[in-house]
Design a protein around this motif. Structure first.
Motif, mmCIF file in Angstrom:
data_model
loop_
_atom_site.group_PDB
_atom_site.id
_atom_site.type_symbol
_atom_site.label_atom_id
_atom_site.label_comp_id
_atom_site.label_asym_id
_atom_site.label_seq_id
_atom_site.Cartn_x
_atom_site.Cartn_y
_atom_site.Cartn_z
ATOM 1 N N VAL A 20 64.211 60.903 19.746
ATOM 2 C CA VAL A 20 64.579 59.602 19.174
ATOM 3 C C VAL A 20 65.249 58.748 20.243
ATOM 4 O O VAL A 20 64.977 57.547 20.350
ATOM 5 N N LEU A 21 66.094 59.366 21.060
ATOM 6 C CA LEU A 21 66.723 58.614 22.157
ATOM 7 C C LEU A 21 65.660 58.116 23.134
ATOM 8 O O LEU A 21 65.724 56.973 23.603
ATOM 9 N N GLU A 22 64.680 58.969 23.424
ATOM 10 C CA GLU A 22 63.571 58.562 24.301
ATOM 11 C C GLU A 22 62.803 57.399 23.669
ATOM 12 O O GLU A 22 62.434 56.437 24.339
ATOM 13 N N PHE A 23 62.568 57.479 22.372
ATOM 14 C CA PHE A 23 61.888 56.417 21.622
ATOM 15 C C PHE A 23 62.668 55.102 21.756
ATOM 16 O O PHE A 23 62.103 54.053 22.023
ATOM 17 N N LEU A 24 63.972 55.180 21.576
ATOM 18 C CA LEU A 24 64.807 53.971 21.650
ATOM 19 C C LEU A 24 64.813 53.367 23.043
ATOM 20 O O LEU A 24 64.936 52.157 23.197
ATOM 21 N N ASP A 25 64.676 54.216 24.067
ATOM 22 C CA ASP A 25 64.690 53.744 25.455
ATOM 23 C C ASP A 25 63.327 53.282 25.956
ATOM 24 O O ASP A 25 63.237 52.654 27.008
ATOM 25 N N ALA A 26 62.269 53.593 25.229
ATOM 26 C CA ALA A 26 60.910 53.244 25.673
ATOM 27 C C ALA A 26 60.761 51.726 25.799
ATOM 28 O O ALA A 26 61.277 50.967 24.980
ATOM 29 N N ASP A 27 60.052 51.302 26.823
ATOM 30 C CA ASP A 27 59.899 49.877 27.108
ATOM 31 C C ASP A 27 58.758 49.217 26.348
ATOM 32 O O ASP A 27 58.790 48.008 26.131
ATOM 33 N N THR A 28 57.737 49.985 25.988
ATOM 34 C CA THR A 28 56.581 49.377 25.332
ATOM 35 C C THR A 28 56.309 50.070 23.996
ATOM 36 O O THR A 28 56.731 51.211 23.768
ATOM 37 N N TYR A 29 55.559 49.365 23.136
ATOM 38 C CA TYR A 29 55.172 49.959 21.862
ATOM 39 C C TYR A 29 54.214 51.121 22.082
ATOM 40 O O TYR A 29 54.226 52.095 21.325
ATOM 41 N N LEU A 73 54.746 54.745 20.571
ATOM 42 C CA LEU A 73 53.717 55.399 19.773
ATOM 43 C C LEU A 73 53.436 56.810 20.301
ATOM 44 O O LEU A 73 53.327 57.761 19.518
ATOM 45 N N ARG A 74 53.341 56.968 21.623
ATOM 46 C CA ARG A 74 53.108 58.294 22.210
ATOM 47 C C ARG A 74 54.252 59.257 21.856
ATOM 48 O O ARG A 74 54.024 60.408 21.508
ATOM 49 N N ILE A 75 55.475 58.766 21.931
ATOM 50 C CA ILE A 75 56.642 59.606 21.599
ATOM 51 C C ILE A 75 56.596 59.984 20.119
ATOM 52 O O ILE A 75 56.810 61.147 19.756
ATOM 53 N N PHE A 76 56.277 59.010 19.271
ATOM 54 C CA PHE A 76 56.198 59.271 17.834
ATOM 55 C C PHE A 76 55.149 60.344 17.527
ATOM 56 O O PHE A 76 55.405 61.277 16.773
ATOM 57 N N VAL A 77 53.980 60.209 18.116
ATOM 58 C CA VAL A 77 52.902 61.168 17.883
ATOM 59 C C VAL A 77 53.343 62.575 18.330
ATOM 60 O O VAL A 77 53.020 63.568 17.680
ATOM 61 N N GLY A 78 54.131 62.632 19.392
ATOM 62 C CA GLY A 78 54.616 63.924 19.891
ATOM 63 C C GLY A 78 55.593 64.629 18.951
ATOM 64 O O GLY A 78 55.717 65.857 19.000
ATOM 65 N N VAL A 79 56.279 63.873 18.107
ATOM 66 C CA VAL A 79 57.253 64.481 17.192
ATOM 67 C C VAL A 79 56.815 64.407 15.738
ATOM 68 O O VAL A 79 57.534 64.858 14.847
ATOM 69 N N GLU A 80 55.649 63.862 15.502
ATOM 70 C CA GLU A 80 55.177 63.633 14.126
ATOM 71 C C GLU A 80 55.170 64.913 13.292
ATOM 72 O O GLU A 80 55.485 64.889 12.102
ATOM 73 N N HIS A 81 54.871 66.053 13.911
ATOM 74 C CA HIS A 81 54.805 67.326 13.190
ATOM 75 C C HIS A 81 56.174 67.822 12.713
ATOM 76 O O HIS A 81 56.258 68.670 11.839
ATOM 77 N N ARG A 82 57.257 67.266 13.280
ATOM 78 C CA ARG A 82 58.605 67.695 12.889
ATOM 79 C C ARG A 82 59.505 66.517 12.516
ATOM 80 O O ARG A 82 60.723 66.604 12.540
ATOM 81 N N ILE A 83 58.886 65.412 12.153
ATOM 82 C CA ILE A 83 59.625 64.184 11.834
ATOM 83 C C ILE A 83 60.509 64.390 10.601
ATOM 84 O O ILE A 83 60.152 65.139 9.702
ATOM 85 N N THR A 84 61.662 63.736 10.605
ATOM 86 C CA THR A 84 62.576 63.792 9.457
ATOM 87 C C THR A 84 62.802 62.370 8.939
ATOM 88 O O THR A 84 62.494 61.388 9.632
#
Length: 152
Positions: free
Chosen positions: A87-96, A100-111
């Protein structure tokens, strides 16, 4: 008489903030007993209040909607929520696209907490519901934003 606060104990103010007792002290001139306490939220600050005021009941006329009887009540310390590194990496990401890549990487364990934090960062609202539906909704927003993102 109420219990005297002790060093290290946590108290909740009737407005909701939490404080830790640092120590009890005595005013050198008046002899008045003081409670020295520090914030457990935001910028750390230390305060002193007369023991009598610290233990006083909430003014019910002035604060009719107060949820507790006394100005300060002994409490358990607030839970500190650990933020997932993704989530911290997501917040620091510069582009959508990166988000999206970060989200897809954690989608299997999303809360739900992760979805709420990410949605807030995107200034979007994800309706309550099943976690799978909420994740799909957030993914759709991210995909749309990534598709129309313009790098200038």
């Amino acid at each position: 008489m109420r219990e005297i606060p002790k060093q290290g104990e946590t108290y909740r103010h009737f407005r909701g903030e939490f404080y830790e007792i640092v120590t009890l002290a005595e005013d050198i001139r008046s002899g008045q007993r003081l409670v020295i306490y520090r914030t457990l939220y935001g910028e750390e600050k230390t305060f002193a209040a007369p023991l009598e005021d610290f233990l006083a009941p909430v003014n019910g006329e002035k604060y009719a909607d107060a949820q507790q009887k006394y100005c300060f009540e002994k409490s358990e310390p607030p839970k500190v929520t650990q933020i997932d590194p993704a989530v911290l990496e997501f917040l620091d990401a510069d582009t959508y696209a990166q988000k999206l890549r970060i989200f897809v990487g954690v989608e299997h364990r999303i809360t739900d907490d992760m979805i709420n934090t990410m949605a807030l960062a995107l200034d979007t609202e994800v309706p309550e519901g099943r976690i799978e539906e909420r994740a799909a909704s957030l993914k759709s927003v991210l995909s749309t934003q990534a598709r129309f993102e313009v790098n200038r």
